[in-house]
Design an enzyme around this catalytic site. Structure first.
Site, PDB file in Angstrom:
ATOM      1  N   ASN A  97       2.629   5.184 -10.316  1.00  0.00           N
ATOM      2  CA  ASN A  97       1.343   5.154 -10.997  1.00  0.00           C
ATOM      3  C   ASN A  97       0.149   5.081 -10.044  1.00  0.00           C
ATOM      4  OD1 ASN A  97      -0.575   4.477 -13.333  1.00  0.00           O
ATOM      5  ND2 ASN A  97      -0.712   2.629 -12.070  1.00  0.00           N
TER       6      ASN A  97
ATOM      7  N   ASP B   6       0.867  -1.173   0.000  1.00  0.00           N
ATOM      8  CA  ASP B   6       0.000   0.000   0.000  1.00  0.00           C
ATOM      9  C   ASP B   6       0.904   1.223   0.000  1.00  0.00           C
ATOM     10  OD1 ASP B   6      -1.674   2.121   0.547  1.00  0.00           O
ATOM     11  OD2 ASP B   6      -2.803   1.087   2.111  1.00  0.00           O
TER      12      ASP B   6
ATOM     13  N   LYS C  90      -2.199  16.358  -7.585  1.00  0.00           N
ATOM     14  CA  LYS C  90      -1.514  16.129  -8.855  1.00  0.00           C
ATOM     15  C   LYS C  90      -0.644  17.328  -9.235  1.00  0.00           C
ATOM     16  CE  LYS C  90      -2.850  11.972  -9.777  1.00  0.00           C
ATOM     17  NZ  LYS C  90      -1.859  10.859  -9.803  1.00  0.00           N
TER      18      LYS C  90
ATOM     19  N   ALA D 168      -5.094  19.359  -6.591  1.00  0.00           N
ATOM     20  CA  ALA D 168      -3.957  19.905  -5.841  1.00  0.00           C
ATOM     21  C   ALA D 168      -2.885  18.850  -5.611  1.00  0.00           C
ATOM     22  CB  ALA D 168      -4.442  20.471  -4.505  1.00  0.00           C
TER      23      ALA D 168
ATOM     24  N   TYR E 160      -8.019  16.403  -5.284  1.00  0.00           N
ATOM     25  CA  TYR E 160      -7.340  15.568  -6.280  1.00  0.00           C
ATOM     26  C   TYR E 160      -6.425  16.419  -7.156  1.00  0.00           C
ATOM     27  CZ  TYR E 160      -6.746  12.558 -10.380  1.00  0.00           C
ATOM     28  OH  TYR E 160      -6.221  11.826 -11.415  1.00  0.00           O
TER      29      TYR E 160
END
Length: 248
Positions: free
Chosen positions: A84, A57, A152, A150, A148
């Site tokens: 990824n 994880d 990335k 922010a 999400y």
């Protein structure tokens, strides 16, 4: 130029990660795929001797060193990290809470950072590289996607900073900013219902200039291209693969 190179791909059990793993193997590389679900990973690994499975994880701080150690144990070297694995959430600002913030940044920012840090010594030996998987929304604003997006955006700036820091060691760092791709991400990682998923997909098809959502191979090909020695003078770049969504 990828023959016998050793690659770690987080979130390699499905979607873009799995597509990339298979393309790397076609080019002669050896791949360690990671994910949280042991069964699917082992099933994939059983189908190809050049793919190994490792349950991890990325949000667990201790998984980074264990993942790198697993690759070294299998093949004795490490040439490439593909960060990824990702997490997403559609959440209006009024509903934001600390758990949502911590959960998404643990997967999308902290996890990739810890894995990259754990791999540096080995990547320096092989003059390897790091490829981060970002999103169109790392640079394109969207209502309800602030957490999400922010996370990335953070990954893209980490990419640039790491590229400067690691260039003297001969390590290249780039990112692929993927647009919407036909994977289980909306259901498995964003927790949307079938009705919501259909609405999102139809909206995306309407606003993507090339008129379709992507397929995992559309993005995987660019991951492999950036890893190849032919791209040896490219570092610190964010490559958009999104059907033109970012300019819409």
């Amino acid at each position: 130029m990828l023959k016998d190179k050793v690659v770690i791909i987080t979130g390699g059990g499905a979607g873009i990660g799995l597509a990339a793993a298979r393309l790397f193997v076609e080019k002669g590389a050896k791949v360690l795929i990671t994910g949280r679900k042991t069964g699917p990973l082992e099933e994939i690994a059983a189908s190809d001797p050049n793919i190994k499975a490792f349950t991890a994880d990325v949000s667990d701080p201790e998984s980074a060193t264990r993942t790198v150690a697993a690759a070294i144990e299998h093949w004795g070297r490490l040439d490439l990290i593909v960060n990824n694995a990702g997490s997403g959430v559609i959440q209006p600002l009024i509903d934001a809470n600390l758990k949502s913030i911590n959960d998404i940044f643990a997967v999308n920012v902290a996890g990739p950072t810890m894995l990259a840090a754990a791999a540096i010594t080995h990547l320096e030996e092989t003059k390897g590289s790091i490829i981060n998987i970002s999103s169109t929304y790392g640079s394109k604003a969207a209502a309800g996607l602030s957490l999400y997006a922010a996370s990335k955006a953070a990954m893209e700036h980490l990419t640039r900073c790491w590229a400067l820091e690691l260039a003297p060691k001969g390590i290249r760092v780039n990112a692929v900013a993927s647009g919407p791709v036909e994977t289980a991400f909306l259901r498995d990682r964003m927790g949307l219902t079938d009705e919501q998923i259909n609405e999102v997909k139809e909206h995306e098809r309407q606003i993507i200039p090339l008129g379709r959502r992507g397929e995992p191979d559309d993005v995987a090909r660019w991951i492999v291209n950036l890893a190849d020695a032919d791209s040896g003078w490219i570092t610190g770049q964010i490559i958009g693969v999104d059907g033109g969504l970012v300019i819409s």
